[in-house]
Design an enzyme around this catalytic site. Structure first.
Site, PDB file in Angstrom:
ATOM      1  CG  ASP A 214      -8.607 -19.114   6.633  1.00  0.00           C
ATOM      2  OD1 ASP A 214      -7.368 -19.722   6.301  1.00  0.00           O
ATOM      3  OD2 ASP A 214      -9.766 -19.622   6.315  1.00  0.00           O
TER       4      ASP A 214
ATOM      5  CE  LYS B  47     -11.824 -26.453  -0.141  1.00  0.00           C
ATOM      6  NZ  LYS B  47     -11.864 -25.116  -0.599  1.00  0.00           N
TER       7      LYS B  47
ATOM      8  CG  ASP C 265      -9.899 -23.216   7.536  1.00  0.00           C
ATOM      9  OD1 ASP C 265     -10.519 -22.403   7.994  1.00  0.00           O
ATOM     10  OD2 ASP C 265      -9.670 -23.323   6.302  1.00  0.00           O
TER      11      ASP C 265
HETATM   12  N1  GDD Z   1      -6.632 -11.746  -1.881  1.00  0.00           N
HETATM   13  C1  GDD Z   1      -7.487 -12.960  -2.250  1.00  0.00           C
HETATM   14  N2  GDD Z   1      -8.101 -12.933  -3.277  1.00  0.00           N
HETATM   15  N3  GDD Z   1      -7.467 -13.757  -1.119  1.00  0.00           N
HETATM   16  C2  GDD Z   1      -8.291 -14.866  -1.406  1.00  0.00           C
HETATM   17  C3  GDD Z   1      -9.007 -15.068  -2.367  1.00  0.00           C
HETATM   18  C4  GDD Z   1      -8.891 -13.952  -3.495  1.00  0.00           C
HETATM   19  O1  GDD Z   1      -9.536 -13.959  -4.594  1.00  0.00           O
HETATM   20  N4  GDD Z   1      -9.672 -15.974  -2.292  1.00  0.00           N
HETATM   21  C5  GDD Z   1      -9.539 -16.677  -1.176  1.00  0.00           C
HETATM   22  N5  GDD Z   1      -8.661 -15.742  -0.532  1.00  0.00           N
HETATM   23  C6  GDD Z   1      -8.043 -16.002   0.897  1.00  0.00           C
HETATM   24  C7  GDD Z   1      -8.865 -16.118   2.011  1.00  0.00           C
HETATM   25  O2  GDD Z   1      -9.031 -15.107   2.636  1.00  0.00           O
HETATM   26  C8  GDD Z   1      -8.060 -17.166   2.830  1.00  0.00           C
HETATM   27  O3  GDD Z   1      -7.168 -16.466   3.630  1.00  0.00           O
HETATM   28  C9  GDD Z   1      -7.518 -18.119   1.921  1.00  0.00           C
HETATM   29  O4  GDD Z   1      -7.185 -17.217   0.754  1.00  0.00           O
HETATM   30  C10 GDD Z   1      -7.727 -19.584   1.641  1.00  0.00           C
HETATM   31  O5  GDD Z   1      -9.071 -19.284   1.262  1.00  0.00           O
HETATM   32  P1  GDD Z   1     -10.391 -19.972   1.962  1.00  0.00           P
HETATM   33  O6  GDD Z   1     -11.818 -19.670   1.516  1.00  0.00           O
HETATM   34  O7  GDD Z   1     -10.152 -20.031   3.541  1.00  0.00           O
HETATM   35  O8  GDD Z   1     -10.061 -21.453   1.658  1.00  0.00           O
HETATM   36  P2  GDD Z   1     -10.307 -22.917   1.952  1.00  0.00           P
HETATM   37  O9  GDD Z   1     -10.219 -23.031   3.423  1.00  0.00           O
HETATM   38  O10 GDD Z   1     -11.629 -23.396   1.575  1.00  0.00           O
HETATM   39  O11 GDD Z   1      -9.141 -23.780   1.215  1.00  0.00           O
HETATM   40  C11 GDD Z   1      -7.705 -23.476   1.385  1.00  0.00           C
HETATM   41  O12 GDD Z   1      -7.362 -23.588   2.988  1.00  0.00           O
HETATM   42  C12 GDD Z   1      -7.253 -24.932   3.098  1.00  0.00           C
HETATM   43  C13 GDD Z   1      -6.945 -25.344   4.440  1.00  0.00           C
HETATM   44  O13 GDD Z   1      -7.398 -24.432   5.531  1.00  0.00           O
HETATM   45  C14 GDD Z   1      -7.033 -24.304   0.473  1.00  0.00           C
HETATM   46  O14 GDD Z   1      -5.734 -23.576   0.392  1.00  0.00           O
HETATM   47  C15 GDD Z   1      -7.053 -25.854   0.681  1.00  0.00           C
HETATM   48  O15 GDD Z   1      -6.378 -26.423   0.019  1.00  0.00           O
HETATM   49  C16 GDD Z   1      -6.518 -25.889   2.175  1.00  0.00           C
HETATM   50  O16 GDD Z   1      -6.431 -27.275   2.476  1.00  0.00           O
HETATM   51 MG    MG Z   2      -9.847 -21.354   5.113  1.00  0.00          MG
END
Ligand code: GDD
Ligand code: MG
Length: 377
Positions: free
Chosen positions: A111, A162, A223
């Site tokens: 994303d 987080k 993001d």
């Molecule tokens: N296959 C799979 N299985 N993908 C997953 C799963 C899972 O269980 N959980 C999350 N994802 C994928 C989501 O589809 C997304 O592309 C990515 O992993 C990160 O998940 P998000 O839900 O978007 O996390 P976030 O935005 O809260 O946090 C993450 O991204 C940040 C940067 O945008 C973390 O990596 C943070 O450390 C980071 O700063």
């Molecule tokens: Mg994200």
């Protein structure tokens, strides 16, 4: 670095109801499924084979991209029956990699819209001999992200996902969701159970003395996990603030896709996208918004920074500011909808169905079929 793992299994909760029927990475952004931009950038950096780690609405990814031939890529899909978390998903997808243990593998959150030079990240990874290299980005408010402080040599010193309290915010550098892993390191993530790469794998690598490198790069980065970021990213692509090899048309104030009908008196600006088959009526003003396929906006409506779902209909004279309207919803004429409102798929707002009030604004969702949008989230 010819292989990548793409994490696309999340539920996109913060983007509901847009993600009720479509996973976040497949939502159209500047006219194409969002992932098309990421796939094109990975391909430009020399990646030829990508393993999708899917879970939520998994089958839709293969239906969209098939074997990847049209993009000049070889695509594979693996599905977690139960979501395994980011680390578990990476480990599961790694089973399909063909790279040798000492070769670099790209891992991407699905994303992120980014202008990062991925090839340079790979070259730095190789030259340093690191186990993992993370792209880091400086942000004003790091609370929604993973905090990643580094020392003077660029070695990561901690990883805090987080942060909850002000004391925990010790840096403005965050994990930007783009990693180069040396293949052998991926294979050490435990298999067959839920693992968070951010909360478990990175801290454990640090504790074991692994060489974890962070590269701060202040390129364009977003993001797309929230409605505000989604419209922002789409508009920035349309206006050329971030380049993408996958844009379906020239950059400018608006992107009108084939089959859309825009009345000559309508004013489109701010990087608006008008999806295929969408109809925009007389005297309508649309600024910085995303209209998905078949959306219909009647005369003299005014839309700002809003997303209108597929085949949703906005009645004449309505005013929407930072509103998300789900697929097939109907807003009758003359509604003024406050910022942050979300209308569920298929919901119907009768004429003047919502009284705007600040307290109702931030996260109000009308459930499908609800007569008006007043159910608290
Ligand atoms: N296959 C799979 N299985 N993908 C997953 C799963 C899972 O269980 N959980 C999350 N994802 C994928 C989501 O589809 C997304 O592309 C990515 O992993 C990160 O998940 P998000 O839900 O978007 O996390 P976030 O935005 O809260 O946090 C993450 O991204 C940040 C940067 O945008 C973390 O990596 C943070 O450390 C980071 O700063
Ligand atoms: Mg994200």
């Amino acid at each position: 670095m010819t292989e990548a793992i793409l994490l696309v299994g999340g539920q996109g909760t913060r983007l509901r109801p847009l993600t009720s029927h479509m996973p976040k990475p497949l939502l159209p952004v500047a006219g194409v499924p969002f992932l098309t931009h990421q796939l094109a950038r990975a391909a430009a950096a020399g990646v030829t084979r990508i393993v999708f780690a899917t879970s939520y609405l998994a089958e839709l990814f293969e239906a969209e991209f098939g074997d990847g031939g049209q993009l000049g890529l070889e695509l594979e899909y693996v599905t977690e029956k139960v979501p395994l978390g980011t680390g578990g998903a990476i480990r599961n997808a790694a089973e399909r990699l063909r790279s040798a243990p000492d070769e670099p593998v790209l891992v991407l959150n699905g994303d992120i819209l980014s202008g990062l030079d991925i090839a340079a990240l790979r070259d730095g990874h190789r030259a340093s001999g690191a186990d993992v290299t993370l792209h880091l980005k400086r942000v004003d408010d790091p609370r929604a992200f993973g905090l990643v402080p580094t020392d003077a040599d660029g070695r990561v010193t901690a990883f805090l996902e987080k942060p909850q309290t002000p004391e925990e915010i010790t840096t403005d550098q965050i994990n930007a969701g783009c990693y180069v892993f040396t293949r052998a390191v991926l294979d050490r993530i435990p298999a067959g159970r839920v693992v968070s790469v951010e909360r478990e794998t990175f801290p454990e690598l640090l504790a074991s003395g692994a060489h974890v490198r962070g590269v701060v790069n202040d390129c364009y980065w977003l993001d797309l996990g929230t409605p505000a970021a989604f419209v922002q990213g789409s508009a920035d692509l349309v206006r050329g603030k971030v380049a993408s090899p996958a844009l379906p048309g020239p950059v400018g104030e608006a992107l009108v896709l084939p089959g859309a009908h825009v009345h000559p008196s309508a004013v489109l600006s701010g990087g608006t996208v008008v999806g295929p088959g969408a109809v925009i009526g007389e005297g309508t003003v649309v600024e910085g918004s995303v209209l998905l396929a078949g959306a219909r906006i009647d005369a003299r409506a005014s839309l700002h920074r809003s997303v209108i779902g597929r085949h949703a209909r906005i009645g004449g004279g309505s005013v929407l500011d930072a509103v998300v309207v789900g697929d097939g919803a109907r807003i009758d004429e003359g509604n003024e909808l406050p910022p942050g409102l979300r209308i569920a798929c298929g919901a119907h707002l009768p004429a003047h169905g919502v009284r705007t009030s600040a307290s109702a604004a931030p996260c109000t969702i009308a459930h499908s079929g609800a007569p008006h949008a007043s159910t608290p989230h």
